[in-house]
Design a protein around this motif. Sequence first.
Motif, short mmCIF file in Angstrom:
data_model
loop_
_atom_site.label_atom_id
_atom_site.label_comp_id
_atom_site.label_asym_id
_atom_site.label_seq_id
_atom_site.Cartn_x
_atom_site.Cartn_y
_atom_site.Cartn_z
N ASP A 149 0.87 -1.17 0.00
CA ASP A 149 0.00 0.00 0.00
C ASP A 149 0.91 1.22 0.00
O ASP A 149 1.66 1.46 0.95
N SER A 150 0.89 2.01 -1.08
CA SER A 150 1.86 3.10 -1.24
C SER A 150 1.71 4.20 -0.20
O SER A 150 2.66 4.94 0.06
N LEU A 151 0.52 4.36 0.42
CA LEU A 151 0.33 5.39 1.43
C LEU A 151 0.65 4.87 2.83
O LEU A 151 1.37 5.50 3.60
N ARG A 152 0.11 3.71 3.17
CA ARG A 152 0.30 3.16 4.52
C ARG A 152 1.63 2.41 4.66
O ARG A 152 2.13 2.24 5.77
N GLY A 153 2.16 1.93 3.55
CA GLY A 153 3.42 1.18 3.62
C GLY A 153 3.25 -0.27 4.02
O GLY A 153 4.24 -0.99 4.15
N SER A 154 2.02 -0.72 4.22
CA SER A 154 1.77 -2.10 4.63
C SER A 154 1.72 -3.01 3.41
O SER A 154 1.28 -2.62 2.34
N ALA A 155 2.17 -4.24 3.60
CA ALA A 155 2.23 -5.20 2.49
C ALA A 155 0.99 -6.08 2.47
O ALA A 155 0.47 -6.47 3.52
N LEU A 156 0.52 -6.39 1.29
CA LEU A 156 -0.59 -7.31 1.13
C LEU A 156 -0.11 -8.74 1.35
O LEU A 156 1.02 -9.09 1.02
N ASN A 157 -0.99 -9.55 1.87
CA ASN A 157 -0.67 -10.97 2.04
C ASN A 157 -0.81 -11.66 0.69
O ASN A 157 -1.87 -11.63 0.07
N LEU A 158 0.27 -12.27 0.20
CA LEU A 158 0.25 -12.98 -1.08
C LEU A 158 -0.18 -14.42 -0.83
O LEU A 158 0.45 -15.14 -0.06
N LEU A 159 -1.24 -14.84 -1.48
CA LEU A 159 -1.80 -16.17 -1.26
C LEU A 159 -1.24 -17.22 -2.20
O LEU A 159 -1.23 -18.41 -1.89
N GLY A 160 -0.78 -16.79 -3.37
CA GLY A 160 -0.25 -17.74 -4.34
C GLY A 160 0.40 -17.04 -5.50
O GLY A 160 -0.03 -15.97 -5.93
N ILE A 161 1.49 -17.64 -6.02
CA ILE A 161 2.20 -17.11 -7.18
C ILE A 161 2.51 -18.29 -8.10
O ILE A 161 3.05 -19.30 -7.65
#
Length: 301
Positions: free
Chosen positions: A17-29
């Motif tokens: 998140d470019s404003l909050r700096g928090s990362a999204l949880n990646l479920l699969g790649i």
Amino acid sequence: LSEPVVMSERTEFTIVDSLRGSALNLLGISQNIESDNIIDVFTEKMDTSAYYQIHTILLEDSSGNIDTSEMVVSFKALLKEDTTKFELAAMLPEDSASAVRPESEIFLEFSNPTEWKTVEENFILYSEGGDTINGNWEINSVFDAEFYPHEPFKPDSSYHVSLNLGSVKNLWGKAFNKDSICSRYFTIVESRELGEMSGMVQVKDSIAKPVYLNIKYLNKRTPPFKIMLKQPGEFYIKCLPDGEYLLDGFVDLDENAKFSFGRLYPFEFAEPFYFLKDTIKIRKRWEKEGVNLILPGGAKK
């Protein structure tokens, strides 16, 4: 991407998140099942009011070229409900299939990105005597995977697959709408219809590393299969259907069970490999002897 990408443990993706700096949880790649130029990244639900940045590092193409620079792409989330029904799209061998090859695997494909741990926990393969057959899973993508028994199927026998679909979930934890058991019953080809192949694998420089042999049956409906030798030496392959085959192999120097193409920077040689130019003719109830594969030596540097 501009070229096919080889997924590796070193490849990294981060969505922030470019404003909050928090990362999204990646479920699969995983690599896209229709195009190897596309990588699918699945995440937890995004915030439509937020702007995100995806960061990627260490992308590698099939020639071993690596881009070590960090690439950043900004985007805004657009949420659109996926109405694709979560269901089992394919399971092979098909129910009541006959004359199945002894080295065959069990193939599964789902319509949604799948949490494969839930599949493994609810999948059972039985012999005709009721014994559970153990094996290893090879996850191809978030949609499809293969189960390889530790030992090839026995000719002149039958097997049964059971999968409790009611306990299988997709990446977002959604299960099938109702409990159901998917069953498959199939029989293995009769031994009298099979032939054998034997020979020797030699490697220059006497490299005592595992060797993988790939055997391609020249029947487009049948996928190739591979066997592993703990080190160069004699090999013996049973239960081959009548027909013509191609044979190639490589020395697994890094012992990761995959062929390493090498790279330009930092420079590394490809793993030693070789393929026989001539086809190998297999006849049922006969052993084709004297099939020799001489691999080049040399270690990666």
